[in-house]
Write a protein that holds these residues in place. Sequence first.
Motif, PDB file in Angstrom:
ATOM      1  N   LEU A  94       0.826  -1.206   0.000  1.00 41.02           N
ATOM      2  CA  LEU A  94       0.000   0.000   0.000  1.00 41.02           C
ATOM      3  C   LEU A  94       0.864   1.261   0.000  1.00 41.02           C
ATOM      4  O   LEU A  94       0.521   2.267  -0.620  1.00 41.02           O
ATOM      5  N   THR A  95       2.003   1.200   0.689  1.00 45.35           N
ATOM      6  CA  THR A  95       2.915   2.343   0.712  1.00 45.35           C
ATOM      7  C   THR A  95       3.478   2.599  -0.677  1.00 45.35           C
ATOM      8  O   THR A  95       3.559   3.742  -1.135  1.00 45.35           O
ATOM      9  N   ALA A  96       3.862   1.515  -1.373  1.00 43.56           N
ATOM     10  CA  ALA A  96       4.392   1.660  -2.732  1.00 43.56           C
ATOM     11  C   ALA A  96       3.331   2.219  -3.674  1.00 43.56           C
ATOM     12  O   ALA A  96       3.619   3.084  -4.508  1.00 43.56           O
ATOM     13  N   ASP A  97       2.104   1.744  -3.526  1.00 40.14           N
ATOM     14  CA  ASP A  97       1.035   2.209  -4.410  1.00 40.14           C
ATOM     15  C   ASP A  97       0.633   3.657  -4.114  1.00 40.14           C
ATOM     16  O   ASP A  97       0.103   4.339  -4.992  1.00 40.14           O
ATOM     17  N   ALA A  98       0.869   4.115  -2.891  1.00 41.27           N
ATOM     18  CA  ALA A  98       0.483   5.478  -2.522  1.00 41.27           C
ATOM     19  C   ALA A  98       1.280   6.517  -3.300  1.00 41.27           C
ATOM     20  O   ALA A  98       0.871   7.667  -3.418  1.00 41.27           O
ATOM     21  N   ARG A 125      -8.029   5.151  -5.902  1.00 43.70           N
ATOM     22  CA  ARG A 125      -7.089   4.824  -4.828  1.00 43.70           C
ATOM     23  C   ARG A 125      -7.756   3.945  -3.772  1.00 43.70           C
ATOM     24  O   ARG A 125      -7.207   2.944  -3.335  1.00 43.70           O
ATOM     25  N   GLN A 126      -8.966   4.312  -3.386  1.00 46.38           N
ATOM     26  CA  GLN A 126      -9.686   3.546  -2.378  1.00 46.38           C
ATOM     27  C   GLN A 126      -9.998   2.142  -2.894  1.00 46.38           C
ATOM     28  O   GLN A 126      -9.878   1.161  -2.145  1.00 46.38           O
ATOM     29  N   ALA A 127     -10.374   2.029  -4.153  1.00 47.07           N
ATOM     30  CA  ALA A 127     -10.693   0.718  -4.730  1.00 47.07           C
ATOM     31  C   ALA A 127      -9.456  -0.172  -4.801  1.00 47.07           C
ATOM     32  O   ALA A 127      -9.513  -1.367  -4.498  1.00 47.07           O
ATOM     33  N   VAL A 128      -8.325   0.396  -5.210  1.00 47.50           N
ATOM     34  CA  VAL A 128      -7.082  -0.374  -5.305  1.00 47.50           C
ATOM     35  C   VAL A 128      -6.675  -0.900  -3.929  1.00 47.50           C
ATOM     36  O   VAL A 128      -6.335  -2.075  -3.767  1.00 47.50           O
ATOM     37  N   ASP A 129      -6.719  -0.028  -2.933  1.00 49.03           N
ATOM     38  CA  ASP A 129      -6.352  -0.451  -1.580  1.00 49.03           C
ATOM     39  C   ASP A 129      -7.282  -1.556  -1.069  1.00 49.03           C
ATOM     40  O   ASP A 129      -6.834  -2.519  -0.439  1.00 49.03           O
ATOM     41  N   ARG A 178       2.232  -4.924  -8.360  1.00 46.62           N
ATOM     42  CA  ARG A 178       3.182  -4.341  -9.302  1.00 46.62           C
ATOM     43  C   ARG A 178       2.581  -4.266 -10.710  1.00 46.62           C
ATOM     44  O   ARG A 178       2.716  -3.254 -11.405  1.00 46.62           O
ATOM     45  N   ASP A 179       1.883  -5.337 -11.117  1.00 47.02           N
ATOM     46  CA  ASP A 179       1.255  -5.345 -12.441  1.00 47.02           C
ATOM     47  C   ASP A 179       0.200  -4.252 -12.559  1.00 47.02           C
ATOM     48  O   ASP A 179       0.124  -3.544 -13.574  1.00 47.02           O
ATOM     49  N   LEU A 180      -0.632  -4.120 -11.538  1.00 44.54           N
ATOM     50  CA  LEU A 180      -1.677  -3.090 -11.575  1.00 44.54           C
ATOM     51  C   LEU A 180      -1.062  -1.698 -11.552  1.00 44.54           C
ATOM     52  O   LEU A 180      -1.513  -0.787 -12.263  1.00 44.54           O
ATOM     53  N   ARG A 181      -0.005  -1.534 -10.755  1.00 47.11           N
ATOM     54  CA  ARG A 181       0.671  -0.245 -10.669  1.00 47.11           C
ATOM     55  C   ARG A 181       1.236   0.156 -12.034  1.00 47.11           C
ATOM     56  O   ARG A 181       1.130   1.318 -12.450  1.00 47.11           O
ATOM     57  N   GLN A 182       1.820  -0.803 -12.743  1.00 52.29           N
ATOM     58  CA  GLN A 182       2.378  -0.511 -14.066  1.00 52.29           C
ATOM     59  C   GLN A 182       1.279  -0.119 -15.052  1.00 52.29           C
ATOM     60  O   GLN A 182       1.459   0.797 -15.865  1.00 52.29           O
ATOM     61  N   PHE A 183       0.139  -0.804 -14.963  1.00 54.37           N
ATOM     62  CA  PHE A 183      -0.963  -0.464 -15.868  1.00 54.37           C
ATOM     63  C   PHE A 183      -1.512   0.922 -15.567  1.00 54.37           C
ATOM     64  O   PHE A 183      -1.780   1.713 -16.488  1.00 54.37           O
ATOM     65  N   HIS A 222      -1.233   7.749 -20.737  1.00 59.27           N
ATOM     66  CA  HIS A 222      -2.115   7.606 -21.898  1.00 59.27           C
ATOM     67  C   HIS A 222      -3.242   8.646 -21.877  1.00 59.27           C
ATOM     68  O   HIS A 222      -3.591   9.227 -22.919  1.00 59.27           O
ATOM     69  N   LEU A 223      -3.788   8.889 -20.684  1.00 62.88           N
ATOM     70  CA  LEU A 223      -4.924   9.812 -20.557  1.00 62.88           C
ATOM     71  C   LEU A 223      -4.483  11.260 -20.367  1.00 62.88           C
ATOM     72  O   LEU A 223      -5.230  12.196 -20.671  1.00 62.88           O
ATOM     73  N   GLY A 224      -3.285  11.426 -19.790  1.00 61.30           N
ATOM     74  CA  GLY A 224      -2.799  12.770 -19.521  1.00 61.30           C
ATOM     75  C   GLY A 224      -3.226  13.319 -18.174  1.00 61.30           C
ATOM     76  O   GLY A 224      -3.008  14.493 -17.877  1.00 61.30           O
ATOM     77  N   HIS A 225      -3.831  12.468 -17.335  1.00 61.19           N
ATOM     78  CA  HIS A 225      -4.217  12.883 -15.983  1.00 61.19           C
ATOM     79  C   HIS A 225      -4.324  11.636 -15.100  1.00 61.19           C
ATOM     80  O   HIS A 225      -4.454  10.521 -15.617  1.00 61.19           O
ATOM     81  N   PRO A 226      -4.268  11.807 -13.766  1.00 60.16           N
ATOM     82  CA  PRO A 226      -4.415  10.654 -12.881  1.00 60.16           C
ATOM     83  C   PRO A 226      -5.754   9.957 -13.114  1.00 60.16           C
ATOM     84  O   PRO A 226      -6.800  10.605 -13.087  1.00 60.16           O
ATOM     85  N   PRO A 227      -5.744   8.667 -13.374  1.00 62.48           N
ATOM     86  CA  PRO A 227      -7.001   7.972 -13.681  1.00 62.48           C
ATOM     87  C   PRO A 227      -7.911   7.844 -12.461  1.00 62.48           C
ATOM     88  O   PRO A 227      -7.457   7.805 -11.326  1.00 62.48           O
ATOM     89  N   CYS A 228      -9.203   7.764 -12.735  1.00 61.16           N
ATOM     90  CA  CYS A 228     -10.210   7.540 -11.693  1.00 61.16           C
ATOM     91  C   CYS A 228     -11.075   6.363 -12.130  1.00 61.16           C
ATOM     92  O   CYS A 228     -10.879   5.790 -13.205  1.00 61.16           O
ATOM     93  N   LEU A 229     -12.041   5.987 -11.317  1.00 58.47           N
ATOM     94  CA  LEU A 229     -12.904   4.855 -11.647  1.00 58.47           C
ATOM     95  C   LEU A 229     -13.684   5.098 -12.934  1.00 58.47           C
ATOM     96  O   LEU A 229     -13.918   4.178 -13.719  1.00 58.47           O
ATOM     97  N   GLY A 230     -14.082   6.332 -13.171  1.00 62.63           N
ATOM     98  CA  GLY A 230     -14.810   6.648 -14.399  1.00 62.63           C
ATOM     99  C   GLY A 230     -13.976   6.345 -15.634  1.00 62.63           C
ATOM    100  O   GLY A 230     -14.494   5.875 -16.651  1.00 62.63           O
ATOM    101  N   ASP A 231     -12.669   6.603 -15.554  1.00 57.46           N
ATOM    102  CA  ASP A 231     -11.780   6.305 -16.678  1.00 57.46           C
ATOM    103  C   ASP A 231     -11.709   4.804 -16.931  1.00 57.46           C
ATOM    104  O   ASP A 231     -11.720   4.349 -18.082  1.00 57.46           O
ATOM    105  N   LEU A 232     -11.652   4.020 -15.864  1.00 61.53           N
ATOM    106  CA  LEU A 232     -11.596   2.554 -16.008  1.00 61.53           C
ATOM    107  C   LEU A 232     -12.878   2.031 -16.635  1.00 61.53           C
ATOM    108  O   LEU A 232     -12.849   1.089 -17.434  1.00 61.53           O
ATOM    109  N   ALA A 233     -13.991   2.629 -16.288  1.00 62.76           N
ATOM    110  CA  ALA A 233     -15.275   2.178 -16.832  1.00 62.76           C
ATOM    111  C   ALA A 233     -15.373   2.419 -18.336  1.00 62.76           C
ATOM    112  O   ALA A 233     -16.116   1.711 -19.031  1.00 62.76           O
ATOM    113  N   ARG A 234     -14.621   3.402 -18.839  1.00 63.33           N
ATOM    114  CA  ARG A 234     -14.715   3.750 -20.263  1.00 63.33           C
ATOM    115  C   ARG A 234     -13.633   3.101 -21.122  1.00 63.33           C
ATOM    116  O   ARG A 234     -13.606   3.301 -22.337  1.00 63.33           O
ATOM    117  N   LEU A 235     -12.744   2.327 -20.536  1.00 67.54           N
ATOM    118  CA  LEU A 235     -11.652   1.721 -21.301  1.00 67.54           C
ATOM    119  C   LEU A 235     -12.177   0.704 -22.304  1.00 67.54           C
ATOM    120  O   LEU A 235     -13.143  -0.015 -22.036  1.00 67.54           O
TER     121      LEU A 235
END
Length: 323
Positions: A9-13, A22-26, A48-53, A60-73
């Motif tokens: 969790l520290t690495a992902d933070a 962030r809350q969903a990943v944790d 590590r795999d999720l962090r790389q993605f 790819h998006l040009g901004h920190p992704p959120c859940l809405g971005d994941l829903a539209r992939l």
Amino acid sequence: MTDTLDDILTADAELPLGADLRQAVDAWLTHLVNERGQSPATCEAYARDLRQFLAFLKSHLGHPPCLGDLARLDAKAFRAFLAKRRKAKVISRSLARSLSALRTFFRWLEREDTLKNRAVLQVALPKIPHSVPKPLTIEGAASLVVADVTFETEWIVARDVAVMLLLYGAGLRISEALSLTPNKAPLDGRDVMHIKGKGGKERLVPALAIVSGAIAKYMRLCPHPLTPDGPLFLGARGGPLSPRLIQLAMEKLRHQLGLPETATPHALRHSFATHLLSAGADLRQIQELLGHASLSTTQVYTEVDRERLLAVYDQAHPRAARL
């Protein structure tokens, strides 16, 4: 396990994400550890795999992704991620694991009613080249534990021999051998070890007298205090032994003994299975000893032992002698 989760969790933070993602990943990583009982190595790999993605997605998006971005992939985004990783010389096996981690994450999001996006399921897993385990010969495996090692102190030699005997004499994974504690070691008349392997799968593994003797010798020589429920195998400074040190010891020994580059700690586990099969052991029994969840995983050793299979054919087929 708690320390492992905190480290993940520290690495992902450090990765910029939307607050909801962030809350969903944790929550997902906590689920992997506390509810699914995944091993520390598996949790770290998935994180590590999720962090790389997600890092790729931010770029790819040009901004920190959120859940809405994941829903539209769409599937193209996942394929672009894999293409970028492949361009970075990542092998197919690692790419397949990354895609498996992403599928697991998106399935969990759907089960939790967080979001539903099955585009990742449209992406085919990279083809993994078929590989066959490369065991040592019986003589080669035996030479590792009787070698005249002159480059280490006596207690470290005894430690390394004990670890290698657990790999070759009991078929343990190196992580399983290094997770042993003195109160779980095959000592004081205990000739069976209770091993917790991948995915929390538990099994009983018999220990040969030579394995118990090697562990007892190491414990007598070890200059550091050993606590009943602490690590059995320690490093030179008294901390838990790193798998890398056993890998380095194997490298030195294979150069000294003229063994092939495939002589690694995991090759000793392969040798355990292959030599048992050659001696006539049942494949189901070997599956249980190795802790494989599926027999198909164990069946790969039949490809290694073709000579034995051909010999059985020659003896059993009524027309073999005349063909």
